[in-house]
Design a protein around this motif. Structure first.
Motif, PDB file in Angstrom:
ATOM      1  N   PHE A  91     126.715 116.614  44.304  1.00 25.95           N
ATOM      2  CA  PHE A  91     126.737 117.895  43.588  1.00 25.95           C
ATOM      3  C   PHE A  91     127.369 117.778  42.205  1.00 25.95           C
ATOM      4  O   PHE A  91     127.397 118.753  41.454  1.00 25.95           O
ATOM      5  CB  PHE A  91     127.475 118.946  44.418  1.00 25.95           C
ATOM      6  CG  PHE A  91     126.825 119.228  45.738  1.00 25.95           C
ATOM      7  CD1 PHE A  91     125.775 120.130  45.832  1.00 25.95           C
ATOM      8  CD2 PHE A  91     127.246 118.581  46.895  1.00 25.95           C
ATOM      9  CE1 PHE A  91     125.166 120.390  47.045  1.00 25.95           C
ATOM     10  CE2 PHE A  91     126.640 118.831  48.116  1.00 25.95           C
ATOM     11  CZ  PHE A  91     125.594 119.741  48.191  1.00 25.95           C
ATOM     12  N   ASP A  92     127.889 116.604  41.863  1.00 27.76           N
ATOM     13  CA  ASP A  92     128.465 116.392  40.544  1.00 27.76           C
ATOM     14  C   ASP A  92     127.366 116.067  39.537  1.00 27.76           C
ATOM     15  O   ASP A  92     126.293 115.573  39.908  1.00 27.76           O
ATOM     16  CB  ASP A  92     129.483 115.254  40.589  1.00 27.76           C
ATOM     17  CG  ASP A  92     130.688 115.591  41.441  1.00 27.76           C
ATOM     18  OD1 ASP A  92     131.001 116.788  41.556  1.00 27.76           O
ATOM     19  OD2 ASP A  92     131.318 114.663  41.992  1.00 27.76           O
ATOM     20  N   PRO A  93     127.618 116.322  38.244  1.00 25.31           N
ATOM     21  CA  PRO A  93     126.620 115.970  37.217  1.00 25.31           C
ATOM     22  C   PRO A  93     126.316 114.481  37.237  1.00 25.31           C
ATOM     23  O   PRO A  93     127.215 113.648  37.373  1.00 25.31           O
ATOM     24  CB  PRO A  93     127.292 116.397  35.912  1.00 25.31           C
ATOM     25  CG  PRO A  93     128.278 117.445  36.307  1.00 25.31           C
ATOM     26  CD  PRO A  93     128.778 117.041  37.663  1.00 25.31           C
ATOM     27  N   ALA A  94     125.061 114.160  37.108  1.00 20.41           N
ATOM     28  CA  ALA A  94     124.630 112.757  37.141  1.00 20.41           C
ATOM     29  C   ALA A  94     123.331 112.636  36.362  1.00 20.41           C
ATOM     30  O   ALA A  94     122.771 113.624  35.889  1.00 20.41           O
ATOM     31  CB  ALA A  94     124.454 112.276  38.583  1.00 20.41           C
ATOM     32  N   THR A  95     122.882 111.426  36.235  1.00 22.58           N
ATOM     33  CA  THR A  95     121.575 111.161  35.639  1.00 22.58           C
ATOM     34  C   THR A  95     120.879 110.114  36.500  1.00 22.58           C
ATOM     35  O   THR A  95     121.398 109.724  37.547  1.00 22.58           O
ATOM     36  CB  THR A  95     121.724 110.698  34.187  1.00 22.58           C
ATOM     37  OG1 THR A  95     120.432 110.554  33.597  1.00 22.58           O
ATOM     38  CG2 THR A  95     122.448 109.374  34.106  1.00 22.58           C
ATOM     39  N   ALA A  96     119.703 109.651  36.081  1.00 20.12           N
ATOM     40  CA  ALA A  96     118.931 108.696  36.870  1.00 20.12           C
ATOM     41  C   ALA A  96     118.437 107.576  35.959  1.00 20.12           C
ATOM     42  O   ALA A  96     118.444 107.699  34.727  1.00 20.12           O
ATOM     43  CB  ALA A  96     117.764 109.393  37.557  1.00 20.12           C
ATOM     44  N   LEU A  97     118.004 106.482  36.571  1.00 15.93           N
ATOM     45  CA  LEU A  97     117.576 105.317  35.799  1.00 15.93           C
ATOM     46  C   LEU A  97     116.464 105.642  34.801  1.00 15.93           C
ATOM     47  O   LEU A  97     116.585 105.304  33.616  1.00 15.93           O
ATOM     48  CB  LEU A  97     117.144 104.197  36.754  1.00 15.93           C
ATOM     49  CG  LEU A  97     118.267 103.405  37.421  1.00 15.93           C
ATOM     50  CD1 LEU A  97     117.699 102.449  38.452  1.00 15.93           C
ATOM     51  CD2 LEU A  97     119.050 102.625  36.374  1.00 15.93           C
ATOM     52  N   PRO A  98     115.359 106.264  35.208  1.00 16.90           N
ATOM     53  CA  PRO A  98     114.318 106.548  34.213  1.00 16.90           C
ATOM     54  C   PRO A  98     114.762 107.523  33.140  1.00 16.90           C
ATOM     55  O   PRO A  98     114.333 107.411  31.985  1.00 16.90           O
ATOM     56  CB  PRO A  98     113.167 107.115  35.061  1.00 16.90           C
ATOM     57  CG  PRO A  98     113.793 107.583  36.318  1.00 16.90           C
ATOM     58  CD  PRO A  98     114.950 106.676  36.566  1.00 16.90           C
ATOM     59  N   VAL A  99     115.633 108.464  33.491  1.00 15.59           N
ATOM     60  CA  VAL A  99     116.138 109.405  32.488  1.00 15.59           C
ATOM     61  C   VAL A  99     117.052 108.688  31.497  1.00 15.59           C
ATOM     62  O   VAL A  99     117.036 108.977  30.290  1.00 15.59           O
ATOM     63  CB  VAL A  99     116.873 110.570  33.176  1.00 15.59           C
ATOM     64  CG1 VAL A  99     117.439 111.534  32.142  1.00 15.59           C
ATOM     65  CG2 VAL A  99     115.931 111.311  34.108  1.00 15.59           C
ATOM     66  N   GLN A 100     117.863 107.753  31.984  1.00 15.13           N
ATOM     67  CA  GLN A 100     118.722 106.978  31.087  1.00 15.13           C
ATOM     68  C   GLN A 100     117.877 106.170  30.106  1.00 15.13           C
ATOM     69  O   GLN A 100     118.214 106.058  28.908  1.00 15.13           O
ATOM     70  CB  GLN A 100     119.609 106.041  31.901  1.00 15.13           C
ATOM     71  CG  GLN A 100     120.661 105.307  31.096  1.00 15.13           C
ATOM     72  CD  GLN A 100     121.697 106.246  30.513  1.00 15.13           C
ATOM     73  OE1 GLN A 100     122.455 106.869  31.225  1.00 15.13           O
ATOM     74  NE2 GLN A 100     121.717 106.342  29.194  1.00 15.13           N
ATOM     75  N   ILE A 101     116.783 105.610  30.576  1.00 14.70           N
ATOM     76  CA  ILE A 101     115.868 104.883  29.691  1.00 14.70           C
ATOM     77  C   ILE A 101     115.299 105.825  28.634  1.00 14.70           C
ATOM     78  O   ILE A 101     115.212 105.472  27.445  1.00 14.70           O
ATOM     79  CB  ILE A 101     114.737 104.241  30.524  1.00 14.70           C
ATOM     80  CG1 ILE A 101     115.312 103.137  31.423  1.00 14.70           C
ATOM     81  CG2 ILE A 101     113.644 103.678  29.626  1.00 14.70           C
ATOM     82  CD1 ILE A 101     114.331 102.599  32.432  1.00 14.70           C
ATOM     83  N   TYR A 102     114.923 107.020  29.051  1.00 13.88           N
ATOM     84  CA  TYR A 102     114.388 108.010  28.118  1.00 13.88           C
ATOM     85  C   TYR A 102     115.424 108.377  27.050  1.00 13.88           C
ATOM     86  O   TYR A 102     115.092 108.472  25.861  1.00 13.88           O
ATOM     87  CB  TYR A 102     113.957 109.256  28.902  1.00 13.88           C
ATOM     88  CG  TYR A 102     113.627 110.449  28.043  1.00 13.88           C
ATOM     89  CD1 TYR A 102     112.395 110.566  27.417  1.00 13.88           C
ATOM     90  CD2 TYR A 102     114.559 111.477  27.859  1.00 13.88           C
ATOM     91  CE1 TYR A 102     112.096 111.663  26.628  1.00 13.88           C
ATOM     92  CE2 TYR A 102     114.265 112.581  27.079  1.00 13.88           C
ATOM     93  CZ  TYR A 102     113.036 112.667  26.472  1.00 13.88           C
ATOM     94  OH  TYR A 102     112.739 113.752  25.687  1.00 13.88           O
ATOM     95  N   MET A 103     116.668 108.549  27.459  1.00 15.47           N
ATOM     96  CA  MET A 103     117.701 108.927  26.492  1.00 15.47           C
ATOM     97  C   MET A 103     117.977 107.793  25.504  1.00 15.47           C
ATOM     98  O   MET A 103     118.152 108.026  24.310  1.00 15.47           O
ATOM     99  CB  MET A 103     118.986 109.328  27.229  1.00 15.47           C
ATOM    100  CG  MET A 103     118.872 110.654  27.975  1.00 15.47           C
ATOM    101  SD  MET A 103     120.474 111.295  28.541  1.00 15.47           S
ATOM    102  CE  MET A 103     120.900 110.066  29.777  1.00 15.47           C
ATOM    103  N   TRP A 104     118.027 106.550  25.992  1.00 11.47           N
ATOM    104  CA  TRP A 104     118.248 105.421  25.084  1.00 11.47           C
ATOM    105  C   TRP A 104     117.072 105.235  24.132  1.00 11.47           C
ATOM    106  O   TRP A 104     117.252 104.782  23.006  1.00 11.47           O
ATOM    107  CB  TRP A 104     118.492 104.153  25.887  1.00 11.47           C
ATOM    108  CG  TRP A 104     119.884 104.071  26.429  1.00 11.47           C
ATOM    109  CD1 TRP A 104     120.961 104.809  26.030  1.00 11.47           C
ATOM    110  CD2 TRP A 104     120.364 103.199  27.461  1.00 11.47           C
ATOM    111  NE1 TRP A 104     122.077 104.454  26.752  1.00 11.47           N
ATOM    112  CE2 TRP A 104     121.746 103.476  27.632  1.00 11.47           C
ATOM    113  CE3 TRP A 104     119.771 102.241  28.248  1.00 11.47           C
ATOM    114  CZ2 TRP A 104     122.527 102.804  28.564  1.00 11.47           C
ATOM    115  CZ3 TRP A 104     120.544 101.568  29.183  1.00 11.47           C
ATOM    116  CH2 TRP A 104     121.914 101.839  29.337  1.00 11.47           C
ATOM    117  N   ALA A 105     115.858 105.568  24.576  1.00 10.60           N
ATOM    118  CA  ALA A 105     114.686 105.429  23.707  1.00 10.60           C
ATOM    119  C   ALA A 105     114.752 106.385  22.521  1.00 10.60           C
ATOM    120  O   ALA A 105     114.129 106.133  21.480  1.00 10.60           O
ATOM    121  CB  ALA A 105     113.408 105.670  24.504  1.00 10.60           C
TER     122      ALA A 105
END
Length: 438
Positions: free
Chosen positions: A384-398
């Protein structure tokens, strides 16, 4: 002269045409094989180009440039008032970057009073040195007053220059690394002080505005939470729905309508499930945004049709004779399904589940809509804590402008591809290991 029957003459005249037609069919088959081989070759060539491009840009992300410096944990600088026994917060507020800078000045032999030269050191070491040294002191306050060698992260531009990713032959005004910094870098490299080490931070750090201190730790934990939620929800619900539709439900218009809609849901774009999750789970039910639990629920809805279709296909592949034999020996329909049919269909169900999880692991669009694109630096302790995911992290770094983030993005893609390949290979191995041919 002997007369030749008319039918014999007709057959003789037809033979050349038959041979011509046969040759044409063989030629068409050869052309089809050539076209098929060319299509496969083109596909493999593009796949090879993609993999080579990703690996060539991303393999350096697994190595990080560091500078080994003898850090003097000076008590006068860390705790000048000697209050750490009563107020531990002074250990957090200390000027740790100054400690690293003083050690670097001493290592390079720079006169501390030469301010212009000292100013050129700005941007040589990472700002993450503050966290590195602070964590060392917080974990063991006894280091105060001692000198220890610490591998300090180099700044992103120096890291790129050390790895040869910046063309140092261009004029100084057109690059972010000065000639003086290059000279210092070469000196430290020759002394064995500046070197590359395996980048464990890529797997442990959270989000950061600095490339050298950015990692996928939060994304890996968030993806793990979501995959566990998908597995716990989608597998039992999908298998139960499949068993009911395949073994117990009567064939009528209602079941036909349900089957058609399940097949349609399997082809619905994933972003539609993101809109559904945003409307139902966040706006209507008030669940927290950017939480792995909500992401798991959305991916569960997206994965259910895949699991249901795969499970129904596995159940239907079991020969009818198994059902007849079980019922003939006095087993109830429930016993027939759970004691005989389901164990035989388990390899196909397992394969479909793993493939569904692999698809869910690589999804980005539905997670963006539920807010998992947030900047999360701390590890989530619960789903329930804020988190992100592997594909989203790739999207943000892009979307980042820094050159070093491209390296991080490619490295993250490599890790994601490794996870996906491992899951798909596991599905293939399990299917071949336990599959029965009837």
């Amino acid at each position: 002269m002997t007369d030749i029957p008319m039918d014999t003459m007709v057959r003789a005249a037809a033979h050349p045409r038959r041979d011509i037609g046969l040759k044409a069919r063989y030629a068409a088959e050869r052309r089809f094989r050539i076209y098929g081989g060319l299509a496969i070759s083109v596909g493999l060539a593009f796949l090879a180009i993609m993999l080579i491009t990703i690996v060539s840009k991303g393999y350096t992300a697994f190595w990080q440039t560091t500078v080994t410096l003898p850090i003097n944990f000076d008590a006068k600088m860390i705790d000048p008032s000697n209050k750490r026994a009563t107020d531990p917060s002074v250990l957090i507020k200390a000027n740790y970057p100054k400690l690293a800078e003083s050690a670097l000045i001493a290592k390079l032999g720079i006169d501390p009073s030469n301010k212009p030269m000292v100013m050129k050191l700005k941007g040589f070491l990472s700002e993450g040195a503050r966290v590195q040294l602070r964590d060392i002191v917080a974990a063991d306050p006894s280091v105060i007053g001692t000198t220890r060698d610490v591998n300090i992260l180099a700044a992103a531009n120096l890291d790129s220059a050390f790895k040869g990713q910046i063309d140092l032959s261009v004029e100084e005004a057109r690059r972010k690394v000065s000639d003086q910094q290059i000279a210092w870098m070469n000196k430290l490299k020759a002394d064995g002080v500046m070197a590359e080490h395996f980048n464990t931070g890529l797997f442990s750090y959270g989000a950061s505005s600095r490339p050298e201190t950015s990692g996928m730790g939060v994304a890996i934990i968030g993806s793990f939470y979501m995959m566990v939620i998908v597995l716990l929800l989608a597998l039992p619900i999908g298998v139960a729905a499949s068993i009911y539709l395949e073994e117990f439900a009567k064939k009528n218009r209602l079941t036909d309508l349900i089957e058609v809609n399940i097949n349609n849901l399997a082809a619905v774009p994933s972003i539609v499930f993101g809109l559904l999750g945003l409307a139902v789970f966040i706006n209507f039910l008030g669940m927290p945004r950017s939480a792995a639990f909500v992401g798991g629920l959305v991916l569960t809805l997206m994965t259910l049709p895949t699991i249901i279709i795969a499970t129904r296909a596995a159940l239907a592949a079991v020969p009818p004779s198994i059902r007849s034999a079980a019922l003939g020996l006095g087993a109830s329909k429930m016993q027939m399904v759970f004691h005989h049919i389901l164990p035989l269909a388990a390899p196909g169900i397992l394969t479909g589940t793993i493939i569904g999880l692999a698809r869910a692991l690589g999804e980005t669009a539905p997670l963006l809509l539920i807010g998992m694109v947030a900047f999360v630096a701390d590890y989530p302790t619960t789903p329930f804590d804020p988190a992100t995911a592997l594909p989203v992290q790739i999207y943000m770094w892009a979307n980042e402008a820094e050159r070093a983030f491209v390296e991080r993005m490619s490295g993250a893609i490599i890790i994601l591809l490794v996870f996906l390949m491992a899951m798909n290979i596991t599905a293939i191995v399990l299917r071949r290991r336990f599959e029965r041919r009837w």
